[in-house]
Design an enzyme around this catalytic site. Structure first.
Site, mmCIF file in Angstrom:
data_model
loop_
_atom_site.group_PDB
_atom_site.id
_atom_site.type_symbol
_atom_site.label_atom_id
_atom_site.label_comp_id
_atom_site.label_asym_id
_atom_site.label_seq_id
_atom_site.Cartn_x
_atom_site.Cartn_y
_atom_site.Cartn_z
ATOM 1 N N GLY A 50 0.817 -1.223 0.000
ATOM 2 C CA GLY A 50 0.000 0.000 0.000
ATOM 3 C C GLY A 50 0.840 1.257 0.000
ATOM 4 N N CYS A 51 1.905 1.241 0.766
ATOM 5 C CA CYS A 51 2.781 2.420 0.864
ATOM 6 C C CYS A 51 3.514 2.653 -0.455
ATOM 7 C CB CYS A 51 3.752 2.257 2.021
ATOM 8 S SG CYS A 51 2.906 2.143 3.615
ATOM 9 N N THR A 52 3.877 1.576 -1.127
ATOM 10 C CA THR A 52 4.539 1.689 -2.427
ATOM 11 C C THR A 52 3.580 2.275 -3.456
ATOM 12 O OG1 THR A 52 6.042 -0.125 -1.925
ATOM 13 C CG2 THR A 52 5.706 0.393 -4.256
#
Length: 161
Positions: A50-52
């Protein structure tokens, strides 16, 4: 996009910060006062799916953000070294800031109890804060999909700044 009661109040001065970026250089909110709108987004952990997705969306809209006099910083409890690896791996074109002791996350009300797979733990609640050139908080985004975060952010900037 109503902020939680723990977030700083919209219209007030945004809580100041000085954190180290991926190169170990100090970055302060005050460095941008009068010059740029500042967007800080808190994310749980570098190099996770998700952060990527969220970071790559910001990477791919740098031109549009620059046209809106806006600089973006991603903030997580990751150590400086991990931030540089994340930037290198994803070819990110903006600074990531290390908040290892989560003191800034506390100030912004995003360090909270979370649940995942039946376990409870303290961590970052994914949240974005939009700060105008006068260093006032003008918006909080805490309900969005990581895939469309960058589009939602651009829409907010167009509507409010």
């Amino acid at each position: 996009m109503a902020p939680s009661t723990n977030h700083p109040k919209i219209g007030n001065k945004a809580p100041a910060f000085t954190l180290k970026n991926q190169r170990g250089e100090k970055v302060s909110l005050k460095d941008y006062a009068g010059e740029k709108n500042v967007v800080i987004y808190f994310y749980p952990k570098a190099m996770t799916p998700g952060c990527t997705t969220q970071a790559c969306g910001i990477r791919d809209t740098q031109k549009e953000l620059a046209e809106r006099d806006t600089v973006v910083f991603g903030i997580s409890p990751d150590p400086v070294e991990r931030l540089q690896k994340f930037i290198d791996k994803q070819d990110l074109n903006f600074d990531l800031l290390s908040d290892e002791d989560h003191a800034l996350a506390d100030k912004y009300g995003v360090w909270a109890l979370k649940k995942f797979m039946g376990k409870e733990f303290m961590g970052i609640v994914r949240t974005t804060f939009i700060i105008n050139k006068e260093s006032r908080l003008v918006g909080v985004m805490d309900k969005f999909k990581t895939k469309t975060h960058h589009d939602d952010l651009l829409a907010f900037l167009d509507e409010h700044l």
